[in-house]
Structure formats: C-alpha cells, structure tokens
Design a protein around this motif. Structure first.
Motif, PDB file in Angstrom:
ATOM      1  N   MET A 250       0.834  -1.199   0.000  1.00 20.58           N
ATOM      2  CA  MET A 250       0.000   0.000   0.000  1.00 20.58           C
ATOM      3  C   MET A 250       0.865   1.244   0.000  1.00 20.58           C
ATOM      4  SD  MET A 250      -2.508   1.280   2.943  1.00 20.58           S
ATOM      5  CE  MET A 250      -1.175   1.854   3.921  1.00 20.58           C
ATOM      6  N   TYR A 251       1.894   1.225   0.872  1.00 23.45           N
ATOM      7  CA  TYR A 251       2.751   2.404   0.925  1.00 23.45           C
ATOM      8  C   TYR A 251       3.519   2.586  -0.367  1.00 23.45           C
ATOM      9  CZ  TYR A 251       1.703   3.218   5.789  1.00 23.45           C
ATOM     10  OH  TYR A 251       1.061   3.517   6.951  1.00 23.45           O
ATOM     11  N   LEU A 254       1.224   4.294  -2.755  1.00 31.76           N
ATOM     12  CA  LEU A 254       1.093   5.717  -2.442  1.00 31.76           C
ATOM     13  C   LEU A 254       2.348   6.473  -2.822  1.00 31.76           C
ATOM     14  CD1 LEU A 254      -0.637   5.832   1.029  1.00 31.76           C
ATOM     15  CD2 LEU A 254      -1.459   6.829  -1.079  1.00 31.76           C
ATOM     16  N   ASP A 257       2.714   7.023  -6.457  1.00 30.51           N
ATOM     17  CA  ASP A 257       1.826   8.080  -6.920  1.00 30.51           C
ATOM     18  C   ASP A 257       2.400   9.454  -6.585  1.00 30.51           C
ATOM     19  OD1 ASP A 257      -1.000   9.733  -5.839  1.00 30.51           O
ATOM     20  OD2 ASP A 257      -0.728   9.097  -7.921  1.00 30.51           O
ATOM     21  N   ARG A 261       3.616  12.428  -9.103  1.00 32.45           N
ATOM     22  CA  ARG A 261       3.091  13.791  -9.026  1.00 32.45           C
ATOM     23  C   ARG A 261       4.220  14.795  -8.851  1.00 32.45           C
ATOM     24  NH1 ARG A 261      -1.368  14.936  -4.675  1.00 32.45           N
ATOM     25  NH2 ARG A 261      -2.033  12.815  -4.818  1.00 32.45           N
TER      26      ARG A 261
ATOM     27  N   ARG B 123      -6.835  -3.652  -6.794  1.00 32.65           N
ATOM     28  CA  ARG B 123      -6.045  -4.130  -5.661  1.00 32.65           C
ATOM     29  C   ARG B 123      -6.773  -3.972  -4.338  1.00 32.65           C
ATOM     30  NH1 ARG B 123       0.069  -2.213  -5.809  1.00 32.65           N
ATOM     31  NH2 ARG B 123       0.611  -3.057  -7.839  1.00 32.65           N
ATOM     32  N   TYR B 124      -7.490  -2.850  -4.253  1.00 32.10           N
ATOM     33  CA  TYR B 124      -8.065  -2.547  -2.959  1.00 32.10           C
ATOM     34  C   TYR B 124      -9.564  -2.352  -3.089  1.00 32.10           C
ATOM     35  CZ  TYR B 124      -3.217  -1.630  -1.903  1.00 32.10           C
ATOM     36  OH  TYR B 124      -1.873  -1.752  -1.749  1.00 32.10           O
ATOM     37  N   ARG B 149      -7.083  -1.052   6.427  1.00 32.28           N
ATOM     38  CA  ARG B 149      -7.301   0.126   7.260  1.00 32.28           C
ATOM     39  C   ARG B 149      -8.767   0.191   7.632  1.00 32.28           C
ATOM     40  NH1 ARG B 149      -2.699   0.615   7.712  1.00 32.28           N
ATOM     41  NH2 ARG B 149      -1.328   2.389   7.367  1.00 32.28           N
ATOM     42  N   ASN B 166      -6.502   6.801 -10.015  1.00 29.88           N
ATOM     43  CA  ASN B 166      -5.127   6.411  -9.732  1.00 29.88           C
ATOM     44  C   ASN B 166      -5.028   5.542  -8.493  1.00 29.88           C
ATOM     45  OD1 ASN B 166      -5.559   8.142  -7.632  1.00 29.88           O
ATOM     46  ND2 ASN B 166      -3.925   9.573  -8.148  1.00 29.88           N
ATOM     47  N   CYS B 168      -5.273   6.117  -5.377  1.00 30.51           N
ATOM     48  CA  CYS B 168      -4.617   6.596  -4.169  1.00 30.51           C
ATOM     49  C   CYS B 168      -5.501   7.456  -3.302  1.00 30.51           C
ATOM     50  CB  CYS B 168      -3.375   7.404  -4.545  1.00 30.51           C
ATOM     51  SG  CYS B 168      -2.159   6.399  -5.355  1.00 30.51           S
ATOM     52  N   VAL B 169      -6.574   7.925  -3.841  1.00 33.90           N
ATOM     53  CA  VAL B 169      -7.425   8.819  -3.059  1.00 33.90           C
ATOM     54  C   VAL B 169      -8.842   8.265  -3.095  1.00 33.90           C
ATOM     55  CG1 VAL B 169      -8.271  11.151  -2.796  1.00 33.90           C
ATOM     56  CG2 VAL B 169      -6.006  10.767  -3.745  1.00 33.90           C
ATOM     57  N   SER B 185      -6.622   9.438   1.874  1.00 32.06           N
ATOM     58  CA  SER B 185      -5.549   8.796   1.130  1.00 32.06           C
ATOM     59  C   SER B 185      -5.667   7.290   1.310  1.00 32.06           C
ATOM     60  CB  SER B 185      -4.212   9.327   1.648  1.00 32.06           C
ATOM     61  OG  SER B 185      -3.268   8.315   1.706  1.00 32.06           O
ATOM     62  N   LEU B 186      -4.900   6.565   0.548  1.00 33.77           N
ATOM     63  CA  LEU B 186      -5.004   5.108   0.569  1.00 33.77           C
ATOM     64  C   LEU B 186      -4.711   4.541   1.958  1.00 33.77           C
ATOM     65  CD1 LEU B 186      -5.321   2.477  -0.964  1.00 33.77           C
ATOM     66  CD2 LEU B 186      -2.959   2.651  -1.666  1.00 33.77           C
ATOM     67  N   ASP B 187      -3.877   5.229   2.698  1.00 34.29           N
ATOM     68  CA  ASP B 187      -3.547   4.692   4.015  1.00 34.29           C
ATOM     69  C   ASP B 187      -4.459   5.235   5.096  1.00 34.29           C
ATOM     70  OD1 ASP B 187      -0.740   6.920   4.674  1.00 34.29           O
ATOM     71  OD2 ASP B 187      -2.685   7.208   3.716  1.00 34.29           O
ATOM     72  N   ARG B 189      -5.477   8.341   5.834  1.00 36.93           N
ATOM     73  CA  ARG B 189      -5.382   9.694   6.380  1.00 36.93           C
ATOM     74  C   ARG B 189      -6.392  10.581   5.686  1.00 36.93           C
ATOM     75  NH1 ARG B 189      -0.821  12.107   4.561  1.00 36.93           N
ATOM     76  NH2 ARG B 189      -0.650  10.494   2.981  1.00 36.93           N
ATOM     77  N   LEU B 191      -7.105  13.610   3.831  1.00 37.79           N
ATOM     78  CA  LEU B 191      -6.308  14.612   3.108  1.00 37.79           C
ATOM     79  C   LEU B 191      -6.959  15.973   3.176  1.00 37.79           C
ATOM     80  CD1 LEU B 191      -5.485  12.544  -0.059  1.00 37.79           C
ATOM     81  CD2 LEU B 191      -3.895  13.226   1.709  1.00 37.79           C
ATOM     82  N   HIS B 229      -6.535  18.249  -7.670  1.00 38.77           N
ATOM     83  CA  HIS B 229      -5.967  17.211  -6.825  1.00 38.77           C
ATOM     84  C   HIS B 229      -4.726  17.667  -6.065  1.00 38.77           C
ATOM     85  CE1 HIS B 229      -3.078  17.203  -9.985  1.00 38.77           C
ATOM     86  NE2 HIS B 229      -2.493  16.113  -9.615  1.00 38.77           N
ATOM     87  N   VAL B 230      -4.246  18.862  -6.344  1.00 42.13           N
ATOM     88  CA  VAL B 230      -3.033  19.300  -5.650  1.00 42.13           C
ATOM     89  C   VAL B 230      -3.382  19.928  -4.311  1.00 42.13           C
ATOM     90  CG1 VAL B 230      -1.033  20.772  -5.810  1.00 42.13           C
ATOM     91  CG2 VAL B 230      -1.891  19.653  -7.846  1.00 42.13           C
TER      92      VAL B 230
END
Lengths: 565, 425
Positions: A250-251, A254, A257, A261, B123-124, B149, B166, B168-169, B185-187, B189, B191, B229-230
């Motif tokens: 997972m990390y 991330l 990505d 960016r 994947r997720y 998570r 992508n 990740c979000v 975020s993927l983990d 958090r 954002l 996205h920034v």
C-alpha cells in the motif's frame, strides 16, 4: 411769502442763457416787497422787467441803491459809491461789481447744472440698484423655496432609508430565527434518527443471529470444481507477514503516486522558471532608454546595474536546479521589479504619445512621424513585393509538383520560362510599337486627308488656271500646234508635279519629323526605318501620279504593309 | 450476454450470433461478466441464489445459495474469482471464493448507494460501514481479503464512496442534507474536506476525471464544483442557468422533421413499413442562436429527492470534456471543455434525457432520451441516429463497447447493437 409757481417762461432777450427744467420762481407781488426779505432764486429767464420794476422804482432809487450797496459790501464787494459817502455812484466799481456778480452768477449756474446732472445720475443709479435689489430678493426667495423643497425631499428619503433599514433588520432577524429553527429541528431529527437507527441495528443483529443459526445446515455453495486463480498463484494464509506485506504494498503504491506527481510538478516548475527567465531577458532588452541616462537617474542606474549583477549571478548559478526559497523569491522579485519598470516605461511612452497628439508637437516628433509614415510605406511596398514573389514561387512550386521529377523536364521548364519571359517582353515592346504606329498612322491619315483636301483645292485651282490659260491661249493664238497644249500641259504637269511634290516633301518632312520621336520611343528600331523608307518610296512613286486619290491608296497600301508585318 | 426470463443468452459481440444458452433456476435479475470475461454470474434476488456459468466449459456450473439471508446485490471482485453478495437488510457482505470455496464476511455494511468501491487496478476495496450510528470505511486488500485500514469518517450519514482512478485517493461524501466531501488517502489519512455551503440540499453526484486531476461535485443548487488534486480546493464553479447567453457556446437543438410521404404511394390497407414511417418522426439537429432559453422545470417543493440539481456527470476518456445534466432542465446535456473550464456545447433534446455515456476511446458522447433515436456528439459535430425497425424502440439506456466501435442500446424488452464505422483515412 410769494407763491411758488412753475411757469413756462418765454425766452427773453440775450440776458437769459439757460432755460432750466426746474424753474421755480418766486413771483413777488409788488405789494409785499417792503415787508419781506428778498430771496434770491436762481437767475432764471424770468422777465427782468417785473423784477426790476418790482424792486426799484423811480421813487426809491436811492434807497434801492443804498440797499444794493449794503448787500454788496456784506457780500465782500467794494462799495459802489464813490469815496465820499455822497450820492455819487462809483461807476467803475459798480461795473466791476456787476461783472463780479455776473461771473458769480455763471459759476452758480454751472454748479447748478452739475448738481442737477449728478442728481439725475444718482437717481438712475438708485433705480438700477432698486431693480437689482428687487431681482436679488426674488432670487433669494426662489432659492429659499428650493432649499425648503430639497430639505423636504431629503427628509423623505431619510425616512425611507430608515424604513428600509428597519425592514432589512427585520428580515435579518427573521432569517436568523429561521436558521435557529432549522438547526434545532436538525438536531431533533438527528436525535430521532439515531434512536431509530439503534432500534434498527438491534433488529438487524437479531435477524443476523437467526440467519446464522439457520444457515449451518445448508450447503451454501455448490461448485463443480474449483477454478484456478486468475493469476495462477495459490491462496496464501493470513499471517503477520502477509499483513506487513500488504502495508508495504500500500505504501509503495502511495509513494509511487506521490513520486509521479512530484515529477510532474518539477517539470512544470522548470518550464515555468524557464519561461520566467525568458521573460526577464525580454523585459531587460525592452528597457534600453534607462541605460542612456545614467546622470539623471544615477540611483536607478545603480539599481539596474545591481539587478543586472544579480541577474548575472543568478544565471551563472544555474538556478533552475536550485529550488530553495531565497532563489525563488529573488527571481520573482527581480521579475516584478522589471515588470514595473517596463510598465512605467510604457506609461511614459503613452503619455508622450498623448501629449504629442494633444498638439504640443516638437519638430522632432513631426519629422519622426513623417519618417514613420515613409517607413511604413516602404515596408508596405516591401510586403507587397514579397507577397508577389511568394505567389510566383508558389505557382512555380505547384507547376513543379505537377510535372514529373525529371531534371530535363525541369530544365526545359526553365528554358521555357526564359523564353516565355523573353516573349512577354517582346510582346510588350511590340504592343508599344503598335501603339506608336497607330499614333503615327493617325497623324499620317490626318495629314493625308489634309493633303487630299489641299490637292483637291489645288486641282481645282489648276483646273481653273488651265482653263484661263487655255482660254487665253486659244484666244491669243489659235494657229499654234496641238502639241503645245500638251507640252504646256506637260510643263504644267511637271509644274504640277513639282508642285505636287511639295506636299510630298511636306509629307516627307512631317514623316521625318514624326520619325524622330518614333525612333526615340522604341529601342528596337529595325522594322521602323524600313517602313518610313517605304513611305518615302511610296511618296516618290506617288509624285509621278499626281492624282488626288493616290494618297488614300498610299495610306491603304501602307496599312497593308503594316499589317503584313 | 443477455437474459430473458430465466435463460441466459450469450452472443458474439460482432455478429450477435448465439454462442451459448444457459438455463437458471429462477428469473434472473442481474447479470455480470467477470473481469476476464470467462464467467457470467446470474443473480436471482427473489430466490437468493447466484449462479455462475463458464464460457470455456459450458458444463461447468456453480450455485451460491444465500438461504434465508436473502440477496440484495451481487457483484464480482476485480480478480474475477470472488463474488460479493450483499444480504438482505444489508446484514453482511459475503465474499465467496470460486477457487477455494471459502467464505468471508464483512459485517455492518452501509446501506447506501455506493457502499463498495474497488480501485481501478483491482487491488483494494473500500467498504462503507456503520456501527453505533457512526460511519466507518474499511479498506481491504483484494488479493487475500485482509483488512488494511479501518477509520471513521466525519460524516453524518455517508452516502457514497469512490476511488480516484489512480487508486490513491478515496472520496467519500455525505447525504444530501449535508454538503460535505471527504478525501482520504489510501492509508486512511484524511487529506482534505470540502464544504461549499451549509443548509440547502447538498451533493447529488460525484465524478472523478480519468487522470485523477479533478473531482467534479454536482449539487442540488444546479452547480458543479471542480476540485483540483493538488490542493483539494475548488478551482471553478460551473453554473447551469436556464438562459445561455455566452456567444462561444454552441447550442444544438433537436428539431423534428416532418415525415415526407409521397401521396401516390399511399395504399390501402397501409403496409407496415409505411405505417411505421408515418408514425416515427425524423429529427435532426439545428444550431440555435445564442441567447437561448432552455425549458426549466421547477419541481414540487414538498417532495423528497426532488428532481433538482446536477444528477448525471461524466468525464470523457481523454479528460477534455465533462458532460452534465441538470435535473431542472431535463432535456439538455451540458458539455464543458475542461481545458478552458468553459461551457462548450449544449444539446437540447425533445424529450427527457435518460442516459449518456462517453466512448471509452474518443471524446464521443452518446445520449438517449427514451425515443427511438440515439444521439451522438463529438467535437466535430453531432448526429441523430434513428434505430431502424418496426414500431417504437424506446432506448432507455446505452452502453459502449470497450473498443469504442459499437454501442449497446437497451429498451424495455429488446436490445440492439449499434456499430460505428471508422472513417477511412
């Protein structure tokens, strides 16, 4: 007291000088003379008779004289009596006194006049002032009324304003209330929802328990045979390792990505920095005038030089590889400064242009504008020429493309083009010559027509002359030979031919005259003199046949000749 | 593949030839292909049974019975080997594995519109849950169904979740009573969170751009807000007014063409073809002059889920266009140019828009309005395509082939495939 009257006094003898408008006289009645003090009114043109007769009669001469003497002495005049206090009158002094009195009278009259004039003036001034005063009073009234009206309006508007404010406040209060209502209701609903949800969850739990209990008996899934995994791998057990690996993956995802960016952002940044650098260079190049005046603005010059040094440093440092804060700030600050300078410069130019347009032109400006216009014209011409060139080139290219790629063909094309151009030139020349020839032909035809006419006239004359001759000759000598008339005729003919040649000579001369400008106009003269010589030949031929209709034939023949050529 | 009552018919996509025919136990409510196109699942909600068929081996069969738990929804996992069944009342989500015959359970799933979301790469998986009146999101690894998570969200009532392309979000948005979008975020958090306004009805639809650069939020106030996205801040608001005044917008209006029938050819009794052509009206597009005022409908205010706001949004595959539909103006499709963030085109149709979808390869939009015509738009222009045939074919929804060459048009009882020819270059 005598009574005041205004009488229109008839103009008397030369004694009275003026007729004053305000004449008021006191007409003394002769009876009241003795009792009253005489009041001298302005000497008017009243009848002296009355006055004199009223004052001094034959009885009281001496009294009146003594009275007059007293008055005069009181007025400061010398006595009219002689030295001794006798009854003799000093005539001289009396005359003097009279003179003095007259002078005084005149003075008084003049003073009166002046006073009256002043009086009139003052009267008119006063009228004027009164009028002004009245007008101003009116104006004042009007303005007062206006003020009152405006004040009224103002009051109304203010009250309206207050009302609106009040309404606004009310609305705001309402809104606030409604919002409070909404929020309170929302909290109530949330609370109710939560309660209901808890109930629902309890039901779900119950149901779940029931379902789970029931489910154990049945076979939930029937598969004929197990299917392999999509990627061929075997299933893994659930261990800590796998968990750790999951986290790792997972990390990794991330991080990849973020890295992507960041790369994109870096690229963007470098591009933007490059653009900024370019902009800076452009701006610097656009600001030369400031360098030329170092004395006037030495400080700015210093600043500029400092900036340039900075710029040089920054350029040297390859700053786009650095991205620390200070460098970035420096770059943006320097760009901002220079942008401001450029803006000022442009503003100055704008001001100059506007000032120039408003009319305060220097000679320099005028000339420069004229120069500018000339330059623009030149440039336009150049542009046109270039466009034409481009067009021709395009055409050539197209021709080339349509043809085959053989070089011989190309060469042929080139030769053809050359020949064609030559032909075009020759065509042009030919057309010019043709025009000239047309002109000449016209003139020739005119001349020929004239000549024809002259010939006709001449022929007629000759005819008449011959007739006369003949008649005279036959009249004179009838016995002469028959040939003589022919000889005469021949001689006449020769004469005539001589005479006839004259117009030819004239024609030749005119042709020669015309030949010269024609030769000047055309450069390739080869065919022309040939034609002219033909003309002359024709003329000489024609001179042998002095017929009037030869000339048109000649012209026709020459035309034919021309056309054949 | 299509299902008729209790039969599953599998056809070839290019020739529509029937390849296979399967019979299921009950009326099929839902079918789905597996991601590798080898299996088809047929879900029968009434019975609570899911049957899986294989294309390679027609004899292979699989039946999953949920029993008394009931079945509300069923779907494939991205690897094509697991089936996720949502039981009745959203009691749990059961993950059945076709490889190992094992079962996993996910408790307390949320009963919302989009409660389960898979990442594009498969994947997720994110699942929305609700425990004790609080919303949570769980992220699972699809490979081994392990919990990665688990975190709570600050929403009142989570309405939906969606992954960014992508992967990740994760965007999570609240119910329409609260305007709130949370970005995780993927983990796990948080954002950023975005809230445009407080009281009026909030978010109606959400769409990610294919490059994950933009998140378009369509709300009940007839506006689309685009976040970048920034910084996750709003970069623009796209309004959908009833009057279009900008000169740079092209408005295509569908106009009915009166059918031309030669009077000599009329015969009695009228032939079927003639009858159908008489009754089916042709239509074409006309460019209307700006300013144009569109048909605006103000819905009844005292009903829930009013037909107000931006109901449908879709980004084009090349990230250049965004197509939106304002439910207040149900006949129009608004196409926005994302590069300029301006309104490019408005398509005004005669009937209410039912569905639109972008071509997965080109910037081409197909629109259907419930009439027998499908409308195609591309930056080059737009065209009306009549579905030939007898009677009325009322297109209710459509779906593009992944290659962009053909399109599936569905009506209530029938479907047809529309093939698009490629231009000869």
């Amino acid at each position: 007291m005598g009574d005041w009257k205004t009488i229109t006094v008839p103009v008397l003898s030369s004694d009275s000088k003026n007729t004053l408008p305000y004449t008021s006289e006191r007409k003394r009645s002769p009876t009241s003379m003795s009792s009253q003090v005489l009041r001298w009114s302005l000497p008017s043109s009243k009848s002296m008779h009355n006055f004199f007769s009223a004052f001094c009669t034959e009885e009281n001469i001496e009294q009146s004289i003594s009275y007059i003497d007293r008055e005069l002495t009181t007025l400061g005049f010398p006595s009219i009596y002689a030295e001794s206090k006798g009854k003799e009158l000093n005539l001289v002094s009396m005359v003097n006194c009279m003179n003095e009195l007259l002078v005084l009278q005149h003075k008084n009259l003049r003073a009166q006049e002046e006073i009256e004039i002043q009086h009139l003036k003052l009267g008119s001034d006063m009228d004027h002032l009164q009028n002004c005063y009245a007008k101003l009073k009116e104006q004042l009234e009007l303005s007062k009324r206006e003020i009152v009206g405006l004040q009224e309006k103002d009051r109304q508007l203010q009250s309206k304003n207050r009302n609106l404010h009040q309404l606004l406040k009310n609305e705001k209060d309402e809104v606030q209330k409604l919002q409070n209502v909404i929020s309170s209701r929302a909290t109530q609903y949330n609370h109710d929802m939560k309660r209901k949800e808890r109930e629902y969850n309890k039901l779900k739990e119950r149901l779940h328990q029931l379902v789970m209990n029931k489910k154990d008996k049945k076979l939930a899934m029937e598969v004929l045979n197990c299917v392999g995994r999509a990627d061929g791998k075997r299933g893994a057990w659930r261990t800590d390792k796998t968990e750790a690996r999951n986290e790792e993956e997972m990390y990794k995802v991330l991080l990849s990505d973020y890295e992507q960016r960041q790369k994109q952002l870096l690229l963007e940044n470098t591009e933007l920095k490059k653009v900024l650098q370019q902009m800076k260079k452009d701006i610097i190049s656009l600001l030369p005038p400031q360098k030329q005046k170092p004395k006037e603005r030495s400080e700015d010059g210093m600043v500029l030089s400092d900036q340039e040094e900075d710029i040089g440093e920054l350029n040297k440092e390859n700053m786009w590889e650095l991205s620390c804060e200070t460098v970035r700030e420096q770059l943006t600050n320097s760009i901002r400064k220079q942008w401001r300078m450029l803006k000022n410069h442009v503003e100055k130019l704008d001001n100059q242009v506007s000032r120039g347009r408003s009319g305060s032109l220097n000679e320099k400006d005028v000339i420069s504008r004229a120069d500018h216009e000339l330059e623009t014209e030149k440039l336009e011409l150049e542009i046109q020429q270039c466009k034409e060139m481009i067009r021709t080139q395009q055409q050539l290219l197209q021709q080339q493309l349509t043809c085959d790629d053989d070089t011989t063909l190309l060469l042929q094309d080139c030769y053809l083009l050359e020949e064609r151009e030559r032909l075009q030139e020759e065509w042009r020349l030919f057309r010019e010559q043709k025009k000239n020839f047309e002109k000449e032909r016209k003139s020739f035809t005119d001349a020929a027509i004239r000549l024809g006419l002259e010939r006709k006239a001449f022929e007629e004359d000759r005819g008449t002359w011959l007739k006369h001759q003949f008649l005279s000759m036959t009249a004179d000598c009838k016995s002469e030979n028959v040939t003589t008339p022919s000889a005469f005729l021949r001689s006449n003919l020769t004469d005539v031919s001589l005479l006839g040649s004259d117009p030819d000579i004239r024609l030749v001369r005119s042709a020669s005259r015309q030949r010269r400008p024609a030769s000047v106009s055309s450069s390739t003269v080869s065919p022309e003199p040939f034609q002219i010589s033909q003309y002359i030949a024709q003329n000489s031929v024609a001179s042998e046949k002095p017929a009037a209709d030869n000339m048109p034939n000649l012209c026709v023949e020459s035309d034919d000749k021309e056309e054949t050529e | 593949a299509s299902c008729v009552q209790h039969r599953l018919v599998v056809r070839d996509a290019s020739s529509l030839q029937i390849l296979q025919l399967y019979t299921c136990l009950d009326q099929i409510q839902y079918i789905e292909w597996s991601s590798d196109s080898l299996f088809v699942l047929c879900a029968m909600y009434k019975r609570g049974v899911v049957q899986v068929w294989s294309l390679e081996q027609p004899d292979w069969h699989c039946k999953i019975d949920e029993g008394s738990a009931g079945l509300v929804a069923s779907c494939w996992s991205p690897d094509g080997r697991h089936i996720l069944n949502t039981t009745e009342f959203h009691l749990r989500i059961t993950v059945w594995s076709l490889c190992t015959k094992s079962v996993s359970y996910i408790k307390y799933p949320k009963a919302c519109q989009q409660g389960v979301a898979f990442t594009k790469d498969g994947r997720y998986m994110a699942v929305a849950e609700r425990r004790d009146c609080k919303d949570f999101i769980s992220i699972f690894v699809c490979r081994n169904w392990q919990l990665l998570r688990h975190f709570d969200t600050e929403t009142q009532d989570l309405f939906g979740i969606e992954w960014a392309p992508n992967g990740c979000v994760l965007a999570a948005w609240d119910t329409c009573l609260e305007y709130k979008v949370l970005l995780y975020s993927l983990d796990g958090r948080l954002l950023s969170s975005y809230r445009a306004y407080e009281w009026p009805l909030g978010i109606k639809s959400i769409a990610w751009s294919p490059s994950s650069q933009f998140l378009a939020i369509g709300s009940f106030d007839e506006k689309v807000r685009i976040l970048n996205h920034v910084t996750w801040k709003k970069i623009t608001e796209l309004e959908h007014p009833a009057t279009i005044a900008s000169k740079k917008t092209i408005v295509y209006k569908e106009v009915e063409k009166s059918p031309t029938v030669g009077t000599e050819r009329l015969s009695f009794p009228p032939t079927r073809a003639l009858a159908s052509s008489l009754f089916s009206t042709q239509s074409k597009y006309e460019i209307s002059q700006v300013p144009v005022s569109l048909q605006y409908i103000k819905p009844v205010a005292d009903r829930a889920n009013p037909k107000v706001g931006i109901g449908m949004m879709a980004f084009s595959a090349d990230n250049c266009f965004l197509a939106t539909k304002n439910d207040n103006i149900p006949n129009a499709v608004w196409i926005w140019d994302i590069r300029k963030l301006k309104l490019a085109v408005v398509l005004e149709q005669l009937c209410t828009i039912q569905c639109f979808q972008w071509d997965p390869c080109q910037p081409r939009l197909a629109v259907c309005t419930g009439s027998s015509r499908v409308y195609l738009w591309s930056p080059a222009g737009c065209v009306v395509v009549q579905v030939p045939g007898e009677g009325d074919f009322q297109i209710v929804s459509l779906s593009w082939h992944s290659s962009g060459d053909s399109m599936l048009l569905l009506s209530k009882d029938n479907f047809c495939v529309c093939y698009l020819e490629r231009e000869e270059v």
